[in-house]
Design an enzyme around this catalytic site. Structure first.
Site, PDB file in Angstrom:
ATOM      1  N   ARG A   1      -3.338 -10.116   4.932  1.00  0.00           N
ATOM      2  CA  ARG A   1      -3.745 -10.251   3.526  1.00  0.00           C
ATOM      3  C   ARG A   1      -2.639  -9.684   2.649  1.00  0.00           C
ATOM      4  O   ARG A   1      -2.315  -8.497   2.750  1.00  0.00           O
ATOM      5  CB  ARG A   1      -5.060  -9.505   3.312  1.00  0.00           C
ATOM      6  CG  ARG A   1      -5.611  -9.539   1.897  1.00  0.00           C
ATOM      7  CD  ARG A   1      -6.878  -8.689   1.824  1.00  0.00           C
ATOM      8  NE  ARG A   1      -7.506  -8.737   0.522  1.00  0.00           N
ATOM      9  CZ  ARG A   1      -7.180  -7.974  -0.523  1.00  0.00           C
ATOM     10  NH1 ARG A   1      -6.189  -7.081  -0.399  1.00  0.00           N
ATOM     11  NH2 ARG A   1      -7.820  -8.080  -1.674  1.00  0.00           N
TER      12      ARG A   1
ATOM     13  N   LYS B   1       0.809  -1.217   0.000  1.00  0.00           N
ATOM     14  CA  LYS B   1       0.000   0.000   0.000  1.00  0.00           C
ATOM     15  C   LYS B   1       0.843   1.269   0.000  1.00  0.00           C
ATOM     16  O   LYS B   1       2.050   1.250   0.209  1.00  0.00           O
ATOM     17  CB  LYS B   1      -0.993  -0.034   1.164  1.00  0.00           C
ATOM     18  CG  LYS B   1      -2.123  -1.036   0.884  1.00  0.00           C
ATOM     19  CD  LYS B   1      -3.237  -0.986   1.890  1.00  0.00           C
ATOM     20  CE  LYS B   1      -4.387  -1.904   1.420  1.00  0.00           C
ATOM     21  NZ  LYS B   1      -5.476  -1.981   2.422  1.00  0.00           N
TER      22      LYS B   1
END
Length: 286
Positions: free
Chosen positions: A265, A225
């Site tokens: 995840r 991210k």
């Protein structure tokens, strides 16, 4: 109570003796990380099986990009992308979760064998999602969410991000349980990168212990991210491409596992699978 004992269990899913690893299969042409690489059904199934071979405990299949600024795909197209991949992976014995904000996609994915509903809106995007999840009696991820991708960056305003995310997650937990989802089926996710800037994300990773006050298993989805890109940025401020953030992702995975996360995840499984195994070994030696 040791950290591992305190991770919690999720009704309807296997119990793992350490932080679980959820591998990501994006069946999309426009994901921020690997858009287009697994858009074909056969390629997506093959990739999911590769993630399991690398150490994934379950595989999260999504057909709609939720990157900042992304526009929504229509329901028929999302169904076309997701359901055959779910069915194919389940037929190979894989524990599958479906990443969707649509009740109809969730319903058909469960019919195809999905074991977990991972709704990044926590049931806010589609009013039918909570009744569908309750009727299906499958685990449900409640993620912290403040709006769709087109507008979420403008909502990244907090006085105390940890306290506010905690409060908003508690409210959503109460809402989904009130809607008929069993409390023991709820997983929480702080929603890193969703209506949050890098400082917010880092603060949440630093205080994952606070989120565990909610009393439900915690899913952490930091993989590749923006905040990791900013941490790794060069002297000129340019972040590395998403696929060059996997070592940083594994670092957050180890930190999350140590803080008691139920699962992480990730897009690239092998390094994170190793990281959580080391974290578990350190816990066992303490």
């Amino acid at each position: 109570m040791s950290t591992s004992q305190g991770r919690g269990t999720v009704r309807g899913l296997p119990e793992w003796d350490r932080c679980a690893v959820m591998g990501v299969v994006n069946v999309t042409p426009d994901s921020f990380s690997d858009g287009g690489r697994w858009f074909d059904t056969t390629a997506a199934i093959k990739h999911g099986l590769e993630l399991v071979a690398e150490g994934a405990n379950l595989v999260d299949v999504g057909g709609e990009s939720t990157r900042p600024g992304a526009t929504r795909v229509d329901e028929a197209e999302e169904l076309r992308r997701v359901v055959p991949v779910v069915r194919g992976l389940v037929s190979e014995g894989v524990t599958v979760s479906v990443d969707t904000m649509r009740a109809r996609v969730a319903e058909q994915a469960v019919t195809a064998g999905a074991s977990l509903l991972n709704d990044v809106s926590g049931g806010l995007a589609d009013p039918d999602m909570i009744p569908v999840a309750a009727a299906a009696s499958v685990p449900f991820v409640v993620m912290h969410w403040r709006g769709f991708s087109e507008s979420m960056n403008s909502r990244a305003v907090y006085g105390d991000v940890v306290a506010e995310v905690l409060t908003e997650l508690r409210d959503r937990m109460d809402a989904v349980v009130g809607g008929g989802i069993a409390p023991e089926s709820v997983v929480i996710d702080p929603g890193l990168g969703f209506a949050k800037n890098a400082a917010h994300d880092l603060a949440l990773v630093a205080r994952l212990d606070r989120l565990r006050e909610l009393g439900r298993p915690l899913l952490v989805a930091a993989s590749r991210k923006r905040f990791l890109g900013q941490v790794l940025a060069g002297p000129d401020g340019t972040p590395p491409p998403a696929r060059e953030r996997d070592a940083a992702t594994a670092a957050v995975s180890a930190l999350s596992a140590h803080a008691g996360a139920w699962a992480v995840r990730v897009h690239s499984v092998r390094a994170t699978a190793d990281a959580v195994r080391v974290s578990r070994a350190v816990e066992g030696a303490a």
